[in-house]
Design a protein around this motif. Sequence first.
Motif, short mmCIF file in Angstrom:
data_model
loop_
_atom_site.label_atom_id
_atom_site.label_comp_id
_atom_site.label_asym_id
_atom_site.label_seq_id
_atom_site.Cartn_x
_atom_site.Cartn_y
_atom_site.Cartn_z
N TRP A 115 17.00 47.77 40.66
CA TRP A 115 17.27 46.43 41.20
C TRP A 115 17.96 46.48 42.56
O TRP A 115 17.80 45.60 43.38
CB TRP A 115 18.20 45.63 40.28
CG TRP A 115 17.67 45.36 38.92
CD1 TRP A 115 16.36 45.34 38.54
CD2 TRP A 115 18.44 45.05 37.76
NE1 TRP A 115 16.28 45.04 37.20
CE2 TRP A 115 17.53 44.86 36.70
CE3 TRP A 115 19.80 44.92 37.51
CZ2 TRP A 115 17.94 44.53 35.41
CZ3 TRP A 115 20.21 44.59 36.23
CH2 TRP A 115 19.29 44.40 35.19
N VAL A 124 6.90 39.15 46.29
CA VAL A 124 6.80 39.35 47.74
C VAL A 124 5.32 39.19 48.10
O VAL A 124 4.47 39.92 47.59
CB VAL A 124 7.29 40.76 48.14
CG1 VAL A 124 7.23 40.92 49.65
CG2 VAL A 124 8.69 41.00 47.63
N VAL A 135 8.42 34.85 49.89
CA VAL A 135 8.52 34.87 48.43
C VAL A 135 7.61 33.78 47.89
O VAL A 135 7.68 32.63 48.33
CB VAL A 135 9.97 34.64 47.97
CG1 VAL A 135 10.03 34.45 46.47
CG2 VAL A 135 10.84 35.80 48.39
N LEU A 171 16.95 47.42 51.88
CA LEU A 171 16.22 46.91 50.71
C LEU A 171 16.24 47.93 49.58
O LEU A 171 16.27 49.13 49.82
CB LEU A 171 14.77 46.63 51.11
CG LEU A 171 14.57 45.48 52.10
CD1 LEU A 171 13.18 45.55 52.71
CD2 LEU A 171 14.79 44.14 51.43
N PHE A 217 11.53 47.47 46.21
CA PHE A 217 11.05 46.32 46.97
C PHE A 217 9.66 46.65 47.51
O PHE A 217 9.48 47.63 48.24
CB PHE A 217 12.01 46.02 48.12
CG PHE A 217 11.57 44.87 48.99
CD1 PHE A 217 11.95 43.58 48.69
CD2 PHE A 217 10.76 45.10 50.09
CE1 PHE A 217 11.53 42.53 49.49
CE2 PHE A 217 10.33 44.05 50.89
CZ PHE A 217 10.72 42.76 50.58
N VAL A 245 10.98 39.97 43.32
CA VAL A 245 12.17 40.07 44.16
C VAL A 245 13.08 38.88 43.87
O VAL A 245 12.60 37.80 43.52
CB VAL A 245 11.77 40.14 45.66
CG1 VAL A 245 11.21 38.81 46.14
CG2 VAL A 245 12.94 40.58 46.51
N VAL A 268 19.32 41.17 48.66
CA VAL A 268 17.96 41.21 48.12
C VAL A 268 17.90 42.23 46.99
O VAL A 268 18.29 43.38 47.16
CB VAL A 268 16.92 41.57 49.21
CG1 VAL A 268 15.55 41.79 48.59
CG2 VAL A 268 16.84 40.46 50.26
N ALA A 313 15.48 43.89 43.75
CA ALA A 313 14.12 44.03 43.23
C ALA A 313 14.12 43.66 41.76
O ALA A 313 15.04 44.01 41.03
CB ALA A 313 13.63 45.46 43.42
#
Lengths: 246, 162
Positions: free
Chosen positions: A118, B61, B79, B94, B98, B104, B121, B123
């Motif tokens: 994440w 994404v 997005v 990122l 990602f 995302v 941000v 993932a």
Amino acid sequence: MSWLYRFASPATFYPLAGKLAPWFFAASAVTGLIGLYIGLIEAPTDFQQGEAYRIIYIHVPAAWMSMFIYVLMAFYGILFFTFNTRLSAMMMSALAPTGAMFTFVALWTGALWGRPTWGTYWVWDARLTSELILLFLYLGFMALQAAIEDPRRADKAAALLAIVGVVNVPIIYFSVQWWNTLHQGASVSLTASPKMAMIMLTGMLIMAFSAWMYTIGASLLRVRAIILEREAGAEWLKRHVAEQAR
Amino acid sequence: MAIKARHRRFAWIAVGVLALGSATALVLNAFQSNLVFFYTPSQVFANEAPTGRNFRIGGLVEMGSVARSSANVEVKFKVTDNAQTIPVVYHGILPDLFKEGKGVVAQGALSPDGVFVASQVLAKHDENYMPPEAAEALRKAGHPVKPQQEFVDKARYSVQQQ
């Protein structure tokens, strides 16, 4: 029903638990080694997460057990209130530390998994937050029971907390469906076909079985310790100890 | 039939758990909007997202939308939940996962010109696990692993609620 009552007596259960516990530990060790071998060596890497996904072989069984053990505790709590069986309360208390341990493991491995995938160790989403509340429920249960001097009153208070707290378990389980969460949905459920490769699933289920066996073994040993503590001085215990010494 | 004491005790527990369960369900329902971790672009367009404070948007994404600037670490991407799309701008590093076409979650605020300025941000990966060869085989067979269907489903659901 009479056989049930017989095993609900600490005098019958104490020696039985002592005989069974080593077998459960052995089963846990053997299946745990097989599960880890499949998970860490046999199973391929994942198409999006690479090697990081391998934490599921620990994370998912721990998370399942953390929820299931709490439900079991609530079940024993209900038995204790309904039938007034001492042993039910003892089983409930014996399960709590193992449940707390699995909850901690689930949170900890989840954090280690979250960082590379994440991009963060922790977020306050519904799944993570409700699992953290579960840890506090386990700790609260143990603290409450330890804080009350009279064992009967302690059992009653703790059983009530176990039953009330069980409301949290479906919230944890369904949080990923009910709300938008960062945590992904369930890969394995009763209603849909598994969303993972067969060998990965096999490894994970074997690890879950191992966690089960460990839980049973550990709670049997712990319930023996609780019985010793509570029944110290009882006639049957003196006879049993004398027999063992011979 | 005489009601035994243990039946009565069990009934009280059942009633208690039921009452507690319903109370919890009502509370959770009332706090519904505060429990979501992110809003989908459709929800943002339907004015369901909070205004005047930071919130998170989540979605996929959009393919081909990622543009990195060479001068600094600014990244621009879009997005989408396959219904609505929001452009995002982000300064920072990122996460590894990602990728275009993947999930995302971005935290930040919507600027007046409709661009989401992200401060973080993350993932969001899905619950599918398989070896790379299997994913490749599925793609070749014309059944690629679907990007998180839940974004699309939840977006549709949220719009239907209107």
